[in-house]
Design an enzyme around this catalytic site. Structure first.
Site, short mmCIF file in Angstrom:
data_model
loop_
_atom_site.label_atom_id
_atom_site.label_comp_id
_atom_site.label_asym_id
_atom_site.label_seq_id
_atom_site.Cartn_x
_atom_site.Cartn_y
_atom_site.Cartn_z
N GLY A 82 -5.88 4.05 -0.75
CA GLY A 82 -5.53 4.02 0.67
C GLY A 82 -6.08 5.19 1.46
CG HIS A 117 -2.83 5.10 -5.17
ND1 HIS A 117 -1.63 5.53 -5.69
CD2 HIS A 117 -2.82 5.52 -3.87
CE1 HIS A 117 -0.95 6.19 -4.76
NE2 HIS A 117 -1.67 6.20 -3.64
CD GLU A 120 -0.51 4.23 -8.58
OE1 GLU A 120 -0.34 3.14 -8.02
OE2 GLU A 120 -0.99 5.22 -8.00
CG ASP A 139 -4.44 1.00 -2.48
OD1 ASP A 139 -5.48 0.97 -3.17
OD2 ASP A 139 -4.06 2.03 -1.88
CB THR A 174 -0.92 0.03 1.25
OG1 THR A 174 -0.10 -0.13 2.41
CG2 THR A 174 -1.97 -1.05 1.19
CB ALA A 175 4.43 1.77 0.37
NE ARG A 176 3.85 7.16 -3.87
CZ ARG A 176 2.81 7.51 -3.11
NH1 ARG A 176 1.94 6.61 -2.69
NH2 ARG A 176 2.62 8.78 -2.78
C1 DGY Z 1 -0.02 9.64 -0.49
O1 DGY Z 1 -0.48 10.54 0.20
O2 DGY Z 1 1.18 9.53 -0.72
C2 DGY Z 1 -1.00 8.68 -1.05
O3 DGY Z 1 -0.42 7.66 -1.75
C3 DGY Z 1 -2.06 9.37 -1.86
O4 DGY Z 1 -3.23 8.79 -1.42
#
Ligand code: DGY
Length: 325
Positions: free
Chosen positions: A290, A288, A270, A265, A239-241
């Site tokens: 989150g 994406h 993307e 996510d 859920t990071a990158r």
């Molecule tokens: C962020 O804030 O870095 C998120 O990935 C965007 O939702």
């Protein structure tokens, strides 16, 4: 300071309440059609603006930052991640950069847990079966997944979101392992097992959750060699990158069965994600989202505005100033 309201260019269509405050405080140019700027068009559009309110995905690369007009003094990103901005290039131009930490911690950790559960419990296959009218009824052997309660969770990157993920996982009586640049103090570690070398954590991970930012050091960190160190049947959650994962390697491991499933996510490149993911039944995929709650997206916008207002209206250092690492 002059009497005129500072001018802020909003690169995206931000939440309604955020734009209401933005336009009340600044002479703002909005983006009602949410048309994405590329680097050159962003640099051109910023002409005469004091600040830019941007978001993850806006390409504020070295070249774009270098091409920004003299008028630009601040870039406030509506995100905690700021790998899309060349912060060093901005510092060279004396342009302040700020992000939005804290406010999306819980929402993102919630989605990380959803990805973990969705992957482990075969949610994609279940919902697809049902929606395609292929569900013939309850069966003893149907859709058996991986048991979550009591299993080992390894967290790469034990910042705010990693810690919030650990708190959620503790409710599932999971044993927490983590790797981080620095070991946490005992009150934050809460009994989690620290691994100074992240590679050494991998054999202990029935589940691996990526919560580390995208940096040159983490780019494609989850590669074939590291996936091989995970126990057979492990589940990977990101859920990071997306760039932290080598897609080819992850897809190969999901196909071979070395990994039971993945819950993702975020994706490299993307929204044009690796085609291989679409064919995998054991990939639980989200677009994406989150931070996508009404409260969180408002809080992110207000935090970005807190920063813009501090600097452009009051001449103060933005509270969430990001500096080159
Ligand atoms: C962020 O804030 O870095 C998120 O990935 C965007 O939702």
């Amino acid at each position: 300071m002059t009497d005129r309201k500072p001018r802020v260019l909003a690169t995206r269509l931000f939440p309604e309440d955020v734009e209401t405050r933005l336009t009340a405080k600044f002479d703002a140019k909005l983006n009602p059609t949410d048309t994405l700027y590329d680097g050159p068009s962003l640099a051109m559009a910023a002409n005469g603006f004091d600040g830019i309110m941007c978001a993850a995905g806006d390409a504020l690369s070295t070249a774009t930052v270098a091409a920004l007009p003299e008028s630009v003094r601040m870039i406030a990103t509506f995100s905690v991640g700021y790998e899309h901005i060349d912060v060093a290039a901005a510092a060279k131009r004396k342009i302040m950069v700020s992000n939005t930490p804290d406010v999306l911690t819980d929402a993102t950790a919630d989605i990380a847990m959803l990805c973990l559960l969705g992957a482990a419990r075969r949610a994609h296959e279940g919902t697809t079966m049902l929606r395609n009218h292929n569900w013939v009824g309850w069966e003893p052997r149907q859709l058996r997944g991986v048991h979550v309660t009591g299993r080992r969770l390894g967290i790469l990157g034990m910042g705010r979101i990693g810690q919030a993920m650990a708190d959620r996982a503790r409710a599932f009586r999971m044993t927490i392992h983590y790797s981080n640049r620095t070991r946490l103090p005992a009150d934050l570690e809460k009994g989690a097992v620290f691994h100074a070398d992240p590679d050494e954590m991998l054999p202990n991970c029935d589940f691996l959750s990526i919560n580390a930012p995208m940096t040159p050091a983490t780019r494609k960190w989850v590669n074939a060699e590291r996936i091989a160190k995970l126990p057979k049947g492990a589940v990977v959650v990101n859920t990071a990158r997306g760039g932290v994962v080598d897609d080819e390697a992850l897809i190969a491991a999901l196909k071979s069965g070395h990994l039971f499933a993945a819950g993702l996510d975020v994706f490299d490149g993307e929204p044009k994600i690796h085609q291989g993911y679409y064919e995998l039944q054991n990939a639980f995929l989200l677009p994406h989202m989150g931070s996508a709650t009404v409260d969180t997206r408002n809080a992110m916008g207000f935090r970005a505005l807190d920063n813009l207002e501090a600097f452009l209206l009051r001449g103060q250092t933005p509270p969430d100033l990001v500096t080159p690492s």
